[in-house]
Scaffold this active site. Structure first.
Site, PDB file in Angstrom:
ATOM      1  N   SER A 151       0.908  -0.988   0.079  1.00 43.23           N
ATOM      2  CA  SER A 151       0.013  -0.023   0.011  1.00 43.23           C
ATOM      3  C   SER A 151       0.699   1.223  -0.020  1.00 43.23           C
ATOM      4  CB  SER A 151      -0.847  -0.068   1.074  1.00 43.23           C
ATOM      5  OG  SER A 151      -1.831   1.028   1.209  1.00 43.23           O
TER       6      SER A 151
ATOM      7  N   HIS B  70      -2.334  -1.294  -3.294  1.00 40.07           N
ATOM      8  CA  HIS B  70      -3.692  -0.345  -3.231  1.00 40.07           C
ATOM      9  C   HIS B  70      -3.460   1.042  -4.024  1.00 40.07           C
ATOM     10  CE1 HIS B  70      -4.381  -1.952   1.212  1.00 40.07           C
ATOM     11  NE2 HIS B  70      -4.939  -2.781   0.312  1.00 40.07           N
TER      12      HIS B  70
ATOM     13  N   MET C 157      -0.192   1.260   5.034  1.00 43.78           N
ATOM     14  CA  MET C 157      -1.061   1.983   6.094  1.00 43.78           C
ATOM     15  C   MET C 157      -2.292   0.885   6.469  1.00 43.78           C
ATOM     16  SD  MET C 157      -3.244   5.579   6.336  1.00 43.78           S
ATOM     17  CE  MET C 157      -4.232   4.890   5.168  1.00 43.78           C
TER      18      MET C 157
ATOM     19  N   ASP D 239      -4.801  -4.360   6.204  1.00 42.73           N
ATOM     20  CA  ASP D 239      -5.260  -5.351   5.117  1.00 42.73           C
ATOM     21  C   ASP D 239      -3.960  -6.352   4.656  1.00 42.73           C
ATOM     22  OD1 ASP D 239      -6.750  -6.498   3.140  1.00 42.73           O
ATOM     23  OD2 ASP D 239      -5.846  -4.976   1.431  1.00 42.73           O
TER      24      ASP D 239
END
Length: 352
Positions: free
Chosen positions: A159, A185, A277, A280
């Site tokens: 991410s 992401h 961050m 996930d």
């Protein structure tokens, strides 16, 4: 935690208002000023000393990329870029990340105010605490030689900070690398531009994942995002599957969805969580590890944001932390046949 001071830099008064509104009720953040162009931003940075900036890519008098380059060279600080999700804007977003921006988010249409910048507060807090990448030239990393695949599949989640991390990791993958599937992401159009960028940079074949794309040696697939998660289907070879659905762990594409879908691979899987961050991937990695997979997480010192890897390590989903510069070697060793487990990384330390 001290309140983080935010400076908003955008030539659109409407966008500045949307950003300010998204931050207004978050006690962790304080908007200390706004600027309509880089020249005004430069003066307000000197005067107000913000902890983090939001910076528009396209502005009058000096574009955001030019200003970012100067800023990271002369006064490095955390920056979240805001870009239109057009082809041109997506290319600019990736350039911003390569120049040192912590993250780049899509600029919403004015009329879509309800969902505008919904995750920006968390992102700004993470960016304000992020580890900034130095502007000095990085070592040239060349594809490994002597790799002999043992049949394992690599699954990677990343991410915030992931663009740079993935470029570093994949630069050492050889042309005959293990089948590799990645969920990063990013907005859909940014992912398409990122895929095109990586196609030009790395030795293996690289593409956005498509339905039924086979997991074969020498192929690397990136989740295309948009309305779909990326998952795997059982078979020989296993194949990619795009799954429509709601966000999972706050994201679509979600790393958890990918890792959970790969449980059928058992000990033929290697799971990896890079900088990012949130959490996930931690839950999916735990399921993958329980199925017999080897699981690694990027270490804190090399992570831009130590969220996703930390969650996986704290829960025991990841078996150990690995520095980014050593991650490719660890992955390829796990995916290499014993008789050819020693890999050579040519001219790894030669400066660009």
């Amino acid at each position: 935690m001290p309140v983080k001071k935010v400076l908003i830099v955008d030539d659109s008064a409407t966008i500045r208002h949307l950003i300010r509104s998204s931050i207004a009720n978050d006690s962790r953040l304080q908007v200390i000023g706004e600027a309509a162009d880089p020249y005004e931003a430069r003066e307000k940075i000197k005067l107000l000393n913000p902890d983090v900036l939001t910076l528009d890519v396209e502005m009058p008098r000096m574009n955001g990329l030019e200003f970012l380059e100067k800023l990271m060279r002369l006064r490095p600080m955390p920056v979240v870029m805001v870009s239109t999700e057009t082809h041109k804007g997506s290319a600019a977003a990736l350039e911003a990340l390569s120049l040192g921006a912590v993250e780049c988010i899509g600029k919403p249409r004015v009329e879509t105010t309800a969902e505008a910048f919904w995750n920006l507060p968390d992102l700004l807090v993470a960016a304000a605490n992020a580890r900034l990448r130095t502007a000095c030239p990085r070592p040239k990393r060349m594809p490994a030689t002597g790799f002999n695949w043992n049949g394992k599949v690599v699954l990677v989640g990343s991410s915030t900070g992931g663009v740079d991390a993935l470029e570093t990791l994949l630069s050492e993958f050889p042309e005959n690398c293990p089948p590799t599937v990645i969920t990063q992401h990013m907005p859909e159009t940014f992912l398409a531009s990122f895929a095109a960028r990586l196609q030009r940079q790395i030795a293996p074949q690289f593409a956005l994942a498509s339905p039924q794309a086979p997991l074969e040696q020498g192929r690397v697939y990136l989740a295309p995002g948009g309305a779909y998660h990326l998952a795997l289907t059982h078979g020989e070879p296993a194949r990619c599957k795009l799954v429509a659905g709601d966000k999972r762990s706050g994201h679509r594409p979600s790393v958890d969805v990918l890792l959970e879908s790969a449980q059928f691979l058992g000990d033929r899987a290697v799971g990896v969580l890079l900088t990012g961050m949130g959490r996930d991937g931690a839950e999916g990695m735990m399921m993958l590890r329980h199925a017999g997979a080897r699981c690694l997480a990027q270490d804190e010192a090399s992570s831009v944001v130590y969220g996703m890897p930390k969650a996986a390590l704290e829960t025991g989903a990841a078996e150990r932390a690995v520095p980014l510069e050593a991650m490719a070697g660890e992955i390829l060793s796990l995916c290499s046949s014993p008789q050819r487990a020693t890999l050579a990384f040519a001219t790894r330390e030669r400066a660009v």
